[in-house]
Design an enzyme around this catalytic site. Structure first.
Site, PDB file in Angstrom:
ATOM      1  N   SER A   1       0.832  -1.207   0.000  1.00  0.00           N
ATOM      2  CA  SER A   1       0.000   0.000   0.000  1.00  0.00           C
ATOM      3  C   SER A   1       0.861   1.249   0.000  1.00  0.00           C
ATOM      4  CB  SER A   1      -0.890  -0.013   1.244  1.00  0.00           C
ATOM      5  OG  SER A   1      -1.506   1.237   1.444  1.00  0.00           O
TER       6      SER A   1
ATOM      7  N   LYS B   1       1.746  -3.100   6.708  1.00  0.00           N
ATOM      8  CA  LYS B   1       2.285  -3.160   5.347  1.00  0.00           C
ATOM      9  C   LYS B   1       3.791  -2.904   5.348  1.00  0.00           C
ATOM     10  CE  LYS B   1      -1.535  -4.216   3.314  1.00  0.00           C
ATOM     11  NZ  LYS B   1      -1.727  -5.600   2.833  1.00  0.00           N
TER      12      LYS B   1
ATOM     13  N   TYR C   1      -2.677  -0.265  10.466  1.00  0.00           N
ATOM     14  CA  TYR C   1      -2.797  -0.884   9.142  1.00  0.00           C
ATOM     15  C   TYR C   1      -1.561  -0.581   8.300  1.00  0.00           C
ATOM     16  CZ  TYR C   1      -3.904  -1.250   4.210  1.00  0.00           C
ATOM     17  OH  TYR C   1      -3.823  -1.531   2.874  1.00  0.00           O
TER      18      TYR C   1
END
Length: 336
Positions: free
Chosen positions: A125, A154, A150
């Site tokens: 991402s 990644k 989040y």
């Protein structure tokens, strides 16, 4: 025919990638725990491609189930989508995100190591860049401290994959994509979040359809042209095709290092209000929206420099924002 394992293969991006894989001639094995997807997508994929993918309902957090899958299946490569993905929710539930997103990745890589499986594509991402110092964002941009758990999963995920490639001789590509939207041309698969949407576009379409009373625009005091946050919105079919060319790069041994990463976006930033206006135009529907406070973890602007992906993967987007939003609206109308 190569056997490609697609984790999270019934999800939004996963299902579109499965379609592209099958259309290209790969045998696809889907793993999905159905926590944020529906089994009906399996039949939709078959309707589009004429092929029913192999499917296993597995929670990748359960190590023994992962081991059993690999013990009974021949796998030539993996495209790993399965992860929790909502920025706001990750701030509220960080431990759930670390357990799910990191634990499942480690278990997959351990099986790859133990069974000498190569070729791993990671769903990464643009959140790894945080609020970049310069726009558009190139792959040379520094990795900033993550703005959310989040985003941190990644970053950590990429580090784990890179170190695993160096230690065990595996090859992997991380695709750092920006904001996928839209639906397949067939309007048989698209973004269908369970519960309240965490992403902008399904909230837009559900508001237009009357499912949601009002669209919340989070913040109008950003340092942007109209005060709303800017993102790079990429049609999900363009994004799916990027996974195919990345996989082929590894299968054909064209990668230049054991771990590579590429930005996958359109190269153009659009503000939230620009998206609203574009949607109103293509749908001929007026949106009920309200400006509210910013969300924790959100950044001002992020859009991609796609030069490297265009050169190395020989890939670029083909579909416009209007096309993506129209397909999202058509998908919503089919799934009221």
């Amino acid at each position: 025919m190569k056997n490609i394992l697609v984790t999270g293969g019934l999800g939004f991006i996963g299902s579109h990638t499965v379609v592209e894989l099958q259309n290209t001639g790969y045998h696809v094995i889907i793993v999905d725990d159905l926590s944020n997807s529906k089994i009906e997508v399996l039949e939709r994929i078959k309707e589009i491609t004429g092929i029913a993918p192999e499917f296993h309902q597995i929670d990748l957090r359960i190590k023994q189930d992962v081991k059993d899958l690999f013990a009974n299946t021949t796998i030539d490569g993996i495209i790993h989508f399965a992860a929790f993905k909502a920025v706001g929710e990750s701030v509220e539930k960080p431990l759930d995100y670390y357990e799910n997103n990191i634990g499942s990745l480690v278990y997959l890589l351990q099986e790859m190591r133990d069974r000498n499986i190569d070729h791993f594509i990671f769903s990464s991402s643009c959140t790894v860049y945080g609020q970049a110092d310069e726009l558009p964002i190139t792959e040379n941009a520094p990795i900033k401290p993550a703005a959310s758990p989040y985003g941190n999963t990644k970053q950590i995920g990429e580090e784990i994959i890179k170190e695993s490639c160096e230690a065990y001789g595996m090859n992997a590509i991380a695709l750092r994509y920006f904001n996928p939207i839209g639906a397949h041309d067939s309007i048989k698969i698209g973004e269908l979040p369970l519960g309240v949407p965490q992403n902008l576009i399904p909230f837009v379409t559900q508001t237009a359809a009357g499912i949601r009373e009002q669209l919340s625009v989070f913040g109008d005091d950003y340092d942007t042209q109209d005060g709303t946050a800017i993102r790079d919105y990429i049609h999900v079919v363009d994004l799916a095709k990027a996974h195919i060319v990345a996989l082929q790069r590894l299968l054909h041994k064209e990668n230049k290092s054991s771990f590579e990463f590429f930005n996958i976006g359109t190269g153009k930033g659009s503000s939230v209000l620009e998206v609203v206006k574009s949607f109103e135009k293509v749908s001929a529907t007026k949106l009920n929206y309200k400006i509210v406070d910013r969300r924790p973890g959100d950044i001002t602007a992020a859009y991609a420099d796609t030069t490297l992906a265009e050169k190395e993967l020989r890939w670029k987007t083909e579909k416009s924002l209007d096309e993506a939003l129209l397909s999202a609206w058509q998908w919503q109308q089919e799934n009221k």
